[in-house]
Design an enzyme around this catalytic site. Structure first.
Site, PDB file in Angstrom:
ATOM      1  N   GLY A  32       0.810  -1.218   0.000  1.00 16.23           N
ATOM      2  CA  GLY A  32       0.000   0.000   0.000  1.00 16.23           C
ATOM      3  C   GLY A  32       0.840   1.263   0.000  1.00 16.23           C
ATOM      4  N   ASP A  34       2.567   2.533   2.331  1.00 13.02           N
ATOM      5  CA  ASP A  34       3.860   2.299   2.985  1.00 13.02           C
ATOM      6  C   ASP A  34       4.916   1.874   1.958  1.00 13.02           C
ATOM      7  OD1 ASP A  34       5.661   1.890   5.062  1.00 13.02           O
ATOM      8  OD2 ASP A  34       4.730   0.041   5.775  1.00 13.02           O
ATOM      9  N   SER A 117      -5.416   3.379   7.706  1.00 13.82           N
ATOM     10  CA  SER A 117      -6.205   2.171   8.064  1.00 13.82           C
ATOM     11  C   SER A 117      -7.237   1.769   7.015  1.00 13.82           C
ATOM     12  CB  SER A 117      -6.906   2.304   9.424  1.00 13.82           C
ATOM     13  OG  SER A 117      -5.978   2.188  10.484  1.00 13.82           O
ATOM     14  N   GLY A 119      -6.933   0.798   3.888  1.00 13.65           N
ATOM     15  CA  GLY A 119      -6.528  -0.181   2.884  1.00 13.65           C
ATOM     16  C   GLY A 119      -6.634  -1.572   3.471  1.00 13.65           C
TER      17      GLY A 119
HETATM   18  P1  ADP Z   1      -3.445   0.481   6.044  1.00 15.29           P
HETATM   19  O1  ADP Z   1      -2.598  -0.721   6.319  1.00 15.29           O
HETATM   20  O2  ADP Z   1      -3.298   1.546   7.126  1.00 15.29           O
HETATM   21  O3  ADP Z   1      -4.868   0.134   5.736  1.00 15.29           O
HETATM   22  P2  ADP Z   1      -2.825   0.903   3.209  1.00 15.29           P
HETATM   23  O4  ADP Z   1      -1.550   1.398   2.653  1.00 15.29           O
HETATM   24  O5  ADP Z   1      -3.245  -0.477   2.871  1.00 15.29           O
HETATM   25  O6  ADP Z   1      -2.756   1.161   4.781  1.00 15.29           O
HETATM   26  O7  ADP Z   1      -3.986   1.876   2.757  1.00 15.29           O
HETATM   27  C1  ADP Z   1      -4.174   3.152   3.277  1.00 15.29           C
HETATM   28  C2  ADP Z   1      -4.749   4.051   2.200  1.00 15.29           C
HETATM   29  O8  ADP Z   1      -3.683   4.556   1.393  1.00 15.29           O
HETATM   30  C3  ADP Z   1      -5.716   3.358   1.258  1.00 15.29           C
HETATM   31  O9  ADP Z   1      -6.855   4.184   1.120  1.00 15.29           O
HETATM   32  C4  ADP Z   1      -4.950   3.319  -0.071  1.00 15.29           C
HETATM   33  O10 ADP Z   1      -5.818   3.428  -1.172  1.00 15.29           O
HETATM   34  C5  ADP Z   1      -4.097   4.549   0.045  1.00 15.29           C
HETATM   35  N1  ADP Z   1      -2.886   4.601  -0.804  1.00 15.29           N
HETATM   36  C6  ADP Z   1      -2.162   3.589  -1.341  1.00 15.29           C
HETATM   37  N2  ADP Z   1      -1.113   4.077  -2.034  1.00 15.29           N
HETATM   38  C7  ADP Z   1      -1.181   5.437  -1.940  1.00 15.29           C
HETATM   39  C8  ADP Z   1      -0.407   6.524  -2.467  1.00 15.29           C
HETATM   40  N3  ADP Z   1       0.699   6.309  -3.212  1.00 15.29           N
HETATM   41  N4  ADP Z   1      -0.792   7.794  -2.166  1.00 15.29           N
HETATM   42  C9  ADP Z   1      -1.884   8.038  -1.399  1.00 15.29           C
HETATM   43  N5  ADP Z   1      -2.657   7.065  -0.881  1.00 15.29           N
HETATM   44  C10 ADP Z   1      -2.317   5.782  -1.156  1.00 15.29           C
END
Ligand code: ADP
Length: 167
Positions: A32, A34, A117, A119
């Site tokens: 995601g 991260d 949170s 994703g």
């Molecule tokens: P978590 O484990 O906290 O749920 P995730 O990374 O899976 O974290 O998702 C958190 C949010 O970040 C989701 O809404 C996802 O769509 C979004 N996301 C993923 N990549 C990016 C990015 N490059 N920029 C902004 N938001 C993003």
């Protein structure tokens, strides 16, 4: 006066003082947002993260931005959604509060948040937006920040932010 707005886009591209990472407790990168932040920042970021000793859910830690356009990254660990009666809202609010406090402590003026949170951690977007907007607005009553940006990675999240900001 601090501006609070929502934009659709990739948080790793934003030229703000600090971007927030929805990190895992070991702070060593993952999927995601991260993964995207670590890929864009380069290996210096994980090297610094290794020195931090992890991060509790609801807490936040700060690092440099390395190859990102942002000067710094605040890593916060959001709660995993377990149905809503396991303290999820308090923990998510704590992520926003601690991140905003760290930005202020380091004199960073512009900050961008992903949907922490929402994703793989499974937090329903509408409920997460309510927590985010309420917590940020409370903080902004007494804030030295210039701008807080809520970054939506897709249209569904953008609509939820727009509803939340209008409410
Ligand atoms: P978590 O484990 O906290 O749920 P995730 O990374 O899976 O974290 O998702 C958190 C949010 O970040 C989701 O809404 C996802 O769509 C979004 N996301 C993923 N990549 C990016 C990015 N490059 N920029 C902004 N938001 C993003």
């Amino acid at each position: 006066m601090t501006r609070l707005s929502a934009v659709k886009g990739d948080i790793t591209k934003l030229e703000v003082d600090v971007i927030v990472n929805a990190a895992a407790p070991d702070l060593l990168g993952g999927g995601g947002v991260d993964g995207a932040i670590h890929r864009a920042a380069g290996p210096g970021l994980v090297a610094q993260c290794r020195t931090l000793g992890g991060c509790d859910t609801g807490d936040a830690k700060i690092t440099g931005g390395y190859r990102l356009p942002a000067k710094a990254v605040i890593h916060t660990v959001g709660p995993i959604w377990h149905g809503g009666d396991h303290g999820e809202a308090d923990l998510l609010a704590s992520c926003y509060r601690k991140s905003l406090a760290l930005a202020q402590q380091y004199d960073l003026k512009t900050i961008a948040f992903p949907a922490i949170s929402c994703g793989v951690y499974g937090y329903p977007i509408g409920e997460a937006v309510d927590v985010a907007v309420t917590t940020i607005r409370e903080h902004l009553e007494d804030s030295t920040l210039d701008e807080v940006i809520l970054v939506a990675f897709n249209d569904e999240i953008l609509s939820a932010y727009e509803r939340g900001l209008a409410g």
